[in-house]
Design a protein around this motif. Structure first.
Motif, mmCIF file in Angstrom:
data_model
loop_
_atom_site.group_PDB
_atom_site.id
_atom_site.type_symbol
_atom_site.label_atom_id
_atom_site.label_comp_id
_atom_site.label_asym_id
_atom_site.label_seq_id
_atom_site.Cartn_x
_atom_site.Cartn_y
_atom_site.Cartn_z
ATOM 1 N N ILE A 202 0.838 -1.206 0.000
ATOM 2 C CA ILE A 202 0.000 0.000 0.000
ATOM 3 C C ILE A 202 0.867 1.248 0.000
ATOM 4 C CG2 ILE A 202 -1.617 1.339 1.415
ATOM 5 C CD1 ILE A 202 -2.830 -1.380 2.265
ATOM 6 N N GLY A 203 1.930 1.247 0.805
ATOM 7 C CA GLY A 203 2.829 2.394 0.850
ATOM 8 C C GLY A 203 3.509 2.652 -0.485
ATOM 9 N N GLN A 204 3.949 1.590 -1.144
ATOM 10 C CA GLN A 204 4.588 1.759 -2.446
ATOM 11 C C GLN A 204 3.594 2.255 -3.495
ATOM 12 O OE1 GLN A 204 6.457 -2.027 -3.240
ATOM 13 N NE2 GLN A 204 8.360 -1.377 -2.243
ATOM 14 N N GLY A 205 2.377 1.751 -3.429
ATOM 15 C CA GLY A 205 1.362 2.208 -4.374
ATOM 16 C C GLY A 205 1.027 3.676 -4.200
ATOM 17 N N GLY B 287 3.026 5.943 -2.906
ATOM 18 C CA GLY B 287 4.191 6.706 -3.347
ATOM 19 C C GLY B 287 4.259 6.831 -4.856
ATOM 20 N N LEU B 288 3.993 5.744 -5.556
ATOM 21 C CA LEU B 288 3.993 5.769 -7.014
ATOM 22 C C LEU B 288 2.891 6.666 -7.549
ATOM 23 C CD1 LEU B 288 5.224 4.681 -9.596
ATOM 24 C CD2 LEU B 288 3.653 2.764 -9.451
ATOM 25 N N LYS B 289 1.728 6.615 -6.913
ATOM 26 C CA LYS B 289 0.616 7.479 -7.324
ATOM 27 C C LYS B 289 1.008 8.952 -7.198
ATOM 28 C CE LYS B 289 -3.900 8.939 -5.809
ATOM 29 N NZ LYS B 289 -4.355 9.404 -4.530
ATOM 30 N N ALA B 290 1.610 9.308 -6.067
ATOM 31 C CA ALA B 290 2.006 10.701 -5.855
ATOM 32 C C ALA B 290 3.093 11.124 -6.840
ATOM 33 C CB ALA B 290 2.487 10.886 -4.420
ATOM 34 N N ALA B 291 4.025 10.214 -7.141
ATOM 35 C CA ALA B 291 5.080 10.551 -8.105
ATOM 36 C C ALA B 291 4.505 10.764 -9.509
ATOM 37 C CB ALA B 291 6.132 9.454 -8.130
ATOM 38 N N CYS B 292 3.558 9.931 -9.906
ATOM 39 C CA CYS B 292 2.934 10.099 -11.224
ATOM 40 C C CYS B 292 2.155 11.411 -11.303
ATOM 41 C CB CYS B 292 2.010 8.923 -11.519
ATOM 42 S SG CYS B 292 2.877 7.392 -11.851
ATOM 43 N N GLU B 293 1.436 11.741 -10.225
ATOM 44 C CA GLU B 293 0.702 13.008 -10.215
ATOM 45 C C GLU B 293 1.651 14.192 -10.240
ATOM 46 O OE1 GLU B 293 -1.772 12.830 -6.769
ATOM 47 O OE2 GLU B 293 -3.237 11.489 -7.722
ATOM 48 N N GLY B 294 2.749 14.109 -9.501
ATOM 49 C CA GLY B 294 3.723 15.204 -9.497
ATOM 50 C C GLY B 294 4.374 15.395 -10.851
ATOM 51 N N THR B 295 4.701 14.305 -11.517
ATOM 52 C CA THR B 295 5.310 14.397 -12.846
ATOM 53 C C THR B 295 4.305 14.921 -13.869
ATOM 54 O OG1 THR B 295 6.761 12.547 -12.295
ATOM 55 C CG2 THR B 295 6.543 13.083 -14.611
ATOM 56 N N THR C 50 11.665 11.159 -9.764
ATOM 57 C CA THR C 50 12.017 9.755 -9.969
ATOM 58 C C THR C 50 13.085 9.303 -8.990
ATOM 59 O OG1 THR C 50 11.443 9.927 -12.310
ATOM 60 C CG2 THR C 50 12.827 8.064 -11.653
ATOM 61 N N VAL C 51 14.103 10.129 -8.795
ATOM 62 C CA VAL C 51 15.164 9.772 -7.845
ATOM 63 C C VAL C 51 14.601 9.635 -6.436
ATOM 64 C CG1 VAL C 51 17.287 10.602 -6.763
ATOM 65 C CG2 VAL C 51 17.001 10.788 -9.238
#
Length: 107
Positions: free
Chosen positions: A51-54, A56-64, A75-76
């Protein structure tokens, strides 16, 4: 769905068989309870880390998506955060293996 259920059942069977095989000189109730506790503990740890990784990935995709120029820095940071989250799952695995095979609680 059926394949996932088969994997879960197979894993539980292996955990219970290993717990019984390595629990020489220990009451069967204690060995069974330890095997059940380690299986449940690892399931909770894996679910929490997933759940934590999901998230985090969601937030990174939204930020990008909002700021494409910051994609490299995001990404880093994402990879570093995912590594930290994954290390928590590995720590939980180590603790569960210690409880299962070298139980310090049984004297």
């Amino acid at each position: 769905m059926r394949k996932a259920l088969l994997i879960v059942v197979n894993t539980m069977a292996l955990v219970f068989a290993a717990g019984a095989a390595f629990a020489s000189g220990v009451a069967p109730e204690v060995a069974s309870a330890t095997a059940s506790a380690t299986a449940i503990g690892m399931a909770i740890a894996a679910a929490g880390c997933g759940i934590g990784q999901g998230l985090g990935l969601k937030a990174a995709c939204e930020g990008t998506a909002r700021n494409p120029e910051a994609g490299g820095k995001i990404t880093v940071t994402l990879i570093l955060g995912l590594a930290f989250i994954e290390s928590l799952a590995i720590y939980a695995l180590v603790v569960n293996l210690i409880l299962l095979f070298a139980n310090p609680l049984i004297g």
